[in-house]
Design a protein around this motif. Structure first.
Motif, PDB file in Angstrom:
ATOM      1  N   ASP A 181      42.202  35.420  36.772  1.00  0.00           N
ATOM      2  CA  ASP A 181      40.865  35.167  37.299  1.00  0.00           C
ATOM      3  C   ASP A 181      39.987  36.412  37.288  1.00  0.00           C
ATOM      4  O   ASP A 181      38.907  36.422  37.862  1.00  0.00           O
ATOM      5  CB  ASP A 181      40.957  34.627  38.729  1.00  0.00           C
ATOM      6  CG  ASP A 181      41.798  35.504  39.653  1.00  0.00           C
ATOM      7  OD1 ASP A 181      42.522  36.394  39.141  1.00  0.00           O
ATOM      8  OD2 ASP A 181      41.759  35.301  40.875  1.00  0.00           O
ATOM      9  N   GLY A 182      40.444  37.450  36.598  1.00  0.00           N
ATOM     10  CA  GLY A 182      39.762  38.744  36.650  1.00  0.00           C
ATOM     11  C   GLY A 182      38.426  38.794  35.943  1.00  0.00           C
ATOM     12  O   GLY A 182      37.659  39.740  36.135  1.00  0.00           O
ATOM     13  N   LEU A 183      38.115  37.802  35.104  1.00  0.00           N
ATOM     14  CA  LEU A 183      36.844  37.803  34.372  1.00  0.00           C
ATOM     15  C   LEU A 183      35.777  36.954  35.061  1.00  0.00           C
ATOM     16  O   LEU A 183      34.655  36.855  34.562  1.00  0.00           O
ATOM     17  CB  LEU A 183      37.056  37.292  32.942  1.00  0.00           C
ATOM     18  CG  LEU A 183      38.019  38.092  32.070  1.00  0.00           C
ATOM     19  CD1 LEU A 183      38.106  37.478  30.679  1.00  0.00           C
ATOM     20  CD2 LEU A 183      37.610  39.549  31.973  1.00  0.00           C
ATOM     21  N   LEU A 184      36.118  36.341  36.188  1.00  0.00           N
ATOM     22  CA  LEU A 184      35.176  35.472  36.888  1.00  0.00           C
ATOM     23  C   LEU A 184      34.487  36.197  38.037  1.00  0.00           C
ATOM     24  O   LEU A 184      35.139  36.917  38.798  1.00  0.00           O
ATOM     25  CB  LEU A 184      35.907  34.251  37.456  1.00  0.00           C
ATOM     26  CG  LEU A 184      36.354  33.170  36.473  1.00  0.00           C
ATOM     27  CD1 LEU A 184      37.214  32.145  37.195  1.00  0.00           C
ATOM     28  CD2 LEU A 184      35.154  32.501  35.830  1.00  0.00           C
ATOM     29  N   ASN A 185      33.168  35.981  38.176  1.00  0.00           N
ATOM     30  CA  ASN A 185      32.504  36.446  39.394  1.00  0.00           C
ATOM     31  C   ASN A 185      32.694  35.397  40.484  1.00  0.00           C
ATOM     32  O   ASN A 185      33.305  34.346  40.264  1.00  0.00           O
ATOM     33  CB  ASN A 185      31.024  36.749  39.145  1.00  0.00           C
ATOM     34  CG  ASN A 185      30.237  35.531  38.700  1.00  0.00           C
ATOM     35  OD1 ASN A 185      30.650  34.392  38.899  1.00  0.00           O
ATOM     36  ND2 ASN A 185      29.069  35.773  38.098  1.00  0.00           N
ATOM     37  N   ALA A 186      32.162  35.645  41.669  1.00  0.00           N
ATOM     38  CA  ALA A 186      32.405  34.755  42.804  1.00  0.00           C
ATOM     39  C   ALA A 186      31.879  33.346  42.546  1.00  0.00           C
ATOM     40  O   ALA A 186      32.524  32.356  42.904  1.00  0.00           O
ATOM     41  CB  ALA A 186      31.775  35.337  44.063  1.00  0.00           C
ATOM     42  N   LEU A 189      34.143  31.571  39.967  1.00  0.00           N
ATOM     43  CA  LEU A 189      35.425  31.271  40.597  1.00  0.00           C
ATOM     44  C   LEU A 189      35.318  30.026  41.471  1.00  0.00           C
ATOM     45  O   LEU A 189      36.184  29.139  41.428  1.00  0.00           O
ATOM     46  CB  LEU A 189      35.873  32.469  41.442  1.00  0.00           C
ATOM     47  CG  LEU A 189      37.249  32.391  42.107  1.00  0.00           C
ATOM     48  CD1 LEU A 189      38.350  32.318  41.075  1.00  0.00           C
ATOM     49  CD2 LEU A 189      37.457  33.599  43.022  1.00  0.00           C
ATOM     50  N   LYS A 190      34.241  29.921  42.237  1.00  0.00           N
ATOM     51  CA  LYS A 190      34.062  28.773  43.121  1.00  0.00           C
ATOM     52  C   LYS A 190      33.954  27.476  42.335  1.00  0.00           C
ATOM     53  O   LYS A 190      34.529  26.449  42.716  1.00  0.00           O
ATOM     54  CB  LYS A 190      32.817  28.969  43.980  1.00  0.00           C
ATOM     55  CG  LYS A 190      32.587  27.841  44.981  1.00  0.00           C
ATOM     56  CD  LYS A 190      31.377  28.119  45.852  1.00  0.00           C
ATOM     57  CE  LYS A 190      31.163  26.990  46.851  1.00  0.00           C
ATOM     58  NZ  LYS A 190      29.961  27.249  47.713  1.00  0.00           N
ATOM     59  N   ILE A 191      33.238  27.509  41.211  1.00  0.00           N
ATOM     60  CA  ILE A 191      33.078  26.301  40.393  1.00  0.00           C
ATOM     61  C   ILE A 191      34.424  25.801  39.887  1.00  0.00           C
ATOM     62  O   ILE A 191      34.767  24.619  40.022  1.00  0.00           O
ATOM     63  CB  ILE A 191      32.137  26.576  39.211  1.00  0.00           C
ATOM     64  CG1 ILE A 191      30.697  26.759  39.706  1.00  0.00           C
ATOM     65  CG2 ILE A 191      32.200  25.434  38.192  1.00  0.00           C
ATOM     66  CD1 ILE A 191      29.742  27.236  38.633  1.00  0.00           C
ATOM     67  N   VAL A 192      35.205  26.707  39.311  1.00  0.00           N
ATOM     68  CA  VAL A 192      36.494  26.298  38.730  1.00  0.00           C
ATOM     69  C   VAL A 192      37.470  25.881  39.820  1.00  0.00           C
ATOM     70  O   VAL A 192      38.139  24.841  39.725  1.00  0.00           O
ATOM     71  CB  VAL A 192      37.089  27.425  37.870  1.00  0.00           C
ATOM     72  CG1 VAL A 192      38.429  26.989  37.279  1.00  0.00           C
ATOM     73  CG2 VAL A 192      36.133  27.819  36.759  1.00  0.00           C
TER      74      VAL A 192
END
Length: 218
Positions: A181-186, A189-192
Motif C-alpha cells: 500500500d506504499g504508493l497510495l495516499n490517504a 487508500l480509503k477508496i480501495v
C-alpha cells in the motif's frame, strides 16, 4: 503468532521467541523489522520487497539469518555475502520447508504482468504455519488449503481494484490485512479499502487496516 506490519510489503512474525520476516524492502522500516530475525523470506527481486543492502548487512553480521528466496535473488545474495552462502536457500514453487520454527509452503512462481514489454520475474508466495499467506506480487490462490489470514496487495502498477477484490473473495480468508500500500495516499487508500471491506464482507471476510508498526495476533 504475533504479526507486525511495516510500511508497504514487509511483515514480521513472532512465535515462541523466534522471528521470521517477509519482504524487508526499501520502502519498509528494515531497522525495526530485521533485528533478531532467525529467517527471512523474500517473494521476489524488486527493491520494494528486498532491501539488498540491509539484508546483506545482516547476513554479514553475527548470527546470520537463513534467507529463502527465488533463484535470482538467492544468487545475488550469495555473490554479495559469500561468507553466508550456506544460509541462503533457493525456493521453488510447490515446496515445503521450515524457517525459524515456522512451517512454510510455497506457491506461484511468476510475478504478475506489469506490461508486455517489461520482463516477468520469479515470484514466490508463502503460506506460514497454514495460517498467514503473503503472495508477494501476484494473485495466486493457494490450492488445496484454507487460508486463515491473508495479506492482500492493495495497490500496484500491475493490478486494478476489481482484481484486488476478486483475490480477496477467491481466497476467502476470515481475516485480511493490507500490504503493498506504499504508493497510495490517504484518499486512494480509503477508496480501495472501503470496497475490499464492503465486498469482502459478503463472503465472510473481515478486512482490518494496520498502521506501520502495528501488531495483531494471527
Amino acid at each position: 503468532m504475533k504479526l507486525t506490519k511495516y510500511t508497504h510489503a514487509c511483515v514480521r512474525l513472532e512465535k515462541d521467541g523466534r522471528v521470521l520476516v517477509l519482504d524487508p524492502g526499501t520502502f519498509s522500516e528494515t531497522d525495526q523489522a530485521l533485528p533478531g530475525a532467525e529467517a527471512i523470506l523474500v517473494t521476489h527481486e524488486h527493491p520494494d520487497h528486498i532491501d539488498m543492502a540491509a539484508v546483506v548487512e545482516v547476513l554479514n553480521g553475527p548470527g546470520a539469518p537463513a534467507v529463502h528466496a527465488p533463484a535470482g535473488v538467492a544468487e545475488k545474495l550469495r555473490a554479495e555475502a559469500p561468507g553466508a552462502a550456506g544460509a541462503i536457500h533457493t525456493v521453488d514453487p510447490g515446496s515445503t520447508f521450515e524457517a525459524a520454527g515456522f512451517a512454510i509452503s510455497s506457491f506461484g512462481g511468476q510475478h504478475a504482468l506489469i506490461h508486455p514489454q517489461i520482463p516477468v520475474v520469479a515470484n514466490i508466495g508463502y503460506l506460514v504455519d497454514g495460517n498467514v499467506y503473503h503472495p508477494g506480487d501476484s494473485f495466486i490462490i493457494p490450492d488445496g488449503i484454507s487460508v486463515k489470514t491473508l495479506l492482500v496487495p492493495l495497490h500496484a502498477p500491475w493490478s486494478k481494484m476489481s482484481e484486488v477484490v476478486d483475490f480477496v473473495i477467491g481466497v476467502r480468508a476470515p481475516q485480511v490485512y493490507q500490504i503493498h500500500d506504499g504508493l497510495l495516499n490517504a484518499a486512494g487508500l480509503k477508496i480501495v479499502e472501503t470496497q475490499v471491506q464492503r465486498l469482502g464482507a459478503k463472503y465472510g471476510v473481515t478486512y482490518t487496516h494496520l498502521e506501520p508498526g502495528e501488531s495483531v495476533e494471527a
